[in-house]
Design an enzyme around this catalytic site. Structure first.
Site, short mmCIF file in Angstrom:
data_model
loop_
_atom_site.label_atom_id
_atom_site.label_comp_id
_atom_site.label_asym_id
_atom_site.label_seq_id
_atom_site.Cartn_x
_atom_site.Cartn_y
_atom_site.Cartn_z
N ASP A 83 -35.14 36.38 18.73
CA ASP A 83 -33.69 36.29 18.91
C ASP A 83 -33.37 34.96 19.62
O ASP A 83 -34.08 34.56 20.55
CB ASP A 83 -33.28 37.49 19.80
N HIS A 84 -32.31 34.28 19.20
CA HIS A 84 -31.84 33.06 19.85
C HIS A 84 -32.93 32.04 20.15
O HIS A 84 -33.18 31.70 21.33
CB HIS A 84 -31.09 33.38 21.15
N ASP A 105 -30.81 29.13 16.77
CA ASP A 105 -29.42 29.16 17.24
C ASP A 105 -29.00 27.75 17.66
O ASP A 105 -29.23 27.33 18.78
CB ASP A 105 -29.29 30.13 18.42
N HIS A 210 -23.78 39.72 16.71
CA HIS A 210 -24.33 39.64 18.07
C HIS A 210 -23.31 40.19 19.06
O HIS A 210 -22.12 40.31 18.76
CB HIS A 210 -24.63 38.17 18.43
N GLY A 211 -23.80 40.50 20.25
CA GLY A 211 -22.91 40.94 21.33
C GLY A 211 -22.29 42.30 21.06
O GLY A 211 -21.15 42.57 21.44
N ALA A 212 -23.08 43.18 20.44
CA ALA A 212 -22.48 44.46 19.98
C ALA A 212 -22.64 45.60 20.98
O ALA A 212 -22.26 46.73 20.68
CB ALA A 212 -23.09 44.86 18.64
N SER A 213 -23.15 45.32 22.16
CA SER A 213 -23.35 46.43 23.11
C SER A 213 -22.07 47.21 23.37
O SER A 213 -22.11 48.43 23.47
CB SER A 213 -23.88 45.89 24.45
N ASN A 232 -26.74 43.44 17.19
CA ASN A 232 -27.68 43.09 18.27
C ASN A 232 -27.28 43.74 19.59
O ASN A 232 -26.12 43.65 20.02
CB ASN A 232 -27.68 41.57 18.48
N ASP A 234 -28.55 44.22 23.62
CA ASP A 234 -29.41 43.94 24.77
C ASP A 234 -28.79 44.49 26.05
O ASP A 234 -29.40 45.27 26.78
CB ASP A 234 -29.64 42.42 24.89
P1 13P Z 1 -25.12 42.24 24.02
O1 13P Z 1 -25.09 41.32 25.21
O2 13P Z 1 -23.77 42.72 23.67
O3 13P Z 1 -26.09 43.36 24.19
O4 13P Z 1 -25.63 41.37 22.77
C1 13P Z 1 -26.99 41.12 22.63
C2 13P Z 1 -27.28 40.08 21.63
O5 13P Z 1 -26.43 39.60 20.90
C3 13P Z 1 -28.67 39.62 21.54
O6 13P Z 1 -28.82 38.61 20.60
O1 G3H Z 2 -28.46 37.31 23.44
C1 G3H Z 2 -29.59 37.60 23.90
C2 G3H Z 2 -29.82 38.16 25.20
O2 G3H Z 2 -28.83 39.04 25.62
C3 G3H Z 2 -30.15 37.13 26.24
O3 G3H Z 2 -31.46 37.36 26.46
O4 G3H Z 2 -31.89 36.68 28.82
O5 G3H Z 2 -33.73 37.19 27.22
O6 G3H Z 2 -32.40 35.08 26.94
P1 G3H Z 2 -32.41 36.51 27.43
ZN ZN Z 3 -27.09 37.27 20.60
#
Ligand code: 13P
Ligand code: G3H
Ligand code: ZN
Length: 283
Positions: A83-84, A105, A210-213, A232, A234
């Site tokens: 990821d990223h 990215d 991304h950012g779907a939490s 995604n 996290d």
């Molecule tokens: P969140 O911060 O919304 O969980 O997004 C995670 C993400 O996009 C990881 O690539």
């Molecule tokens: O978008 C990805 C994560 O939320 C950030 O992760 O702290 O492991 O780089 P990281």
């Molecule tokens: Zn992300």
């Protein structure tokens, strides 16, 4: 079993559902994700970042995740993705480590720069059978910019998305339609018309959110209907994990065995993953 991320995304796209891509950083989180997907009998993607590679060591985190998958997932397909990846070198590290799917990215660079580095990554990756996700537009993070940004400037331009896909031959695209990472306040409503326009111009490319939490049923449903195949996650896993750790670290804590704490944290993460899987599979 470890399975191709490209195939997992294709299956989801062909069958009109979405999968979760969950960030993990250790054995317990990997187990939580695998156990959830086995319970739900559904494919998922496990992903790691460069920070996680640095935290644990490249080969070690790869082996940990692979071992968890081998021990616990039986025949459920589980993808393993970077990821990223913010640089060419990071992507190469991830591919050397064994991942069959990476993200480059370069979304904070200009479009020509984004295309140039993505193209270079695709050439390297495809020659080794590895698939590539790129990002166009910005899904912001806390601390990166003003908390009330001009979303029109951040969101993905559909024509540019088409250009990037055609020029680079990427396998998946992360889009920005008002979504944001971590606790950054998102646009009041995602720009659905923009998502439709993007999909229309790149109909064969899986679209990643991304950012779907913090996405609820309504947003997920709309997004899947309009072609998103992967969300995604996290932050919600971090919250679940850390909430348990915090409960056990108060003054009067008498727990001596850290496994008690880690097992509870693992279960808390698993519960979150199960809920997300339900939402993504049947929006
Ligand atoms: P969140 O911060 O919304 O969980 O997004 C995670 C993400 O996009 C990881 O690539
Ligand atoms: O978008 C990805 C994560 O939320 C950030 O992760 O702290 O492991 O780089 P990281
Ligand atoms: Zn992300």
């Amino acid at each position: 079993m470890l399975a191709s991320v490209k195939n997992i995304l294709k299956e989801a796209k062909d069958n009109g559902y979405a999968v979760g891509a969950f960030n993990v950083f250790n054995m317990e989180e990997a187990q939580a994700v695998v156990r959830a997907c086995v319970k739900k009998q559904t494919p998922v993607i496990i992903q790691i970042t460069e920070k996680t590679m640095n935290y644990s060591g490249d080969g070690l985190i790869y082996d940990v995740v692979k071992a968890v998958v081998d021990h616990e997932s039986a025949t459920i397909p589980i993808g393993f993705h970077l990821d990223h990846g913010y640089s060419y070198d990071t992507v190469v590290r991830a591919i050397e480590m064994g991942l069959d799917s990476v993200m480059i990215d370069a979304s904070r660079s200009s479009l020509p720069e984004n295309i140039a580095i993505t193209k270079r990554v695709v050439e390297y990756a495809h020659a080794r059978g590895v698939s590539v996700q790129a990002e166009l537009g910005t899904a912001p993070r806390l601390g990166e910019m003003d908390s009330d940004p001009d979303w029109d400037k951040l969101m993905t331009n559909p024509l540019e998305a088409q250009w990037l896909v055609n020029e680079t031959k990427i396998d998946a695209l992360a889009v920005a339609i008002g979504n944001a990472h971590d606790f950054f306040r998102e646009r009041s409503e995602p720009d659905w018309e923009r998502l439709d326009a993007i999909r229309k111009l790149i109909p064969d490319t899986p679209i990643i959110m991304h950012g779907a939490s913090d996405w609820n049923d309504h947003k997920v449903k709309e997004a899947v209907k309009r072609g998103v195949v992967c969300f995604n996650i996290d932050t919600d896993l971090r919250i679940a994990f850390n909430t348990v750790l915090c409960q056990f670290t108060h003054d009067k804590c008498t727990i001596i065995d850290p496994r008690t704490v880690m097992a509870e944290a693992r279960e808390a993460v698993q519960r979150v993953v199960e809920k997300k899987i339900d939402m993504f599979r049947n929006p």
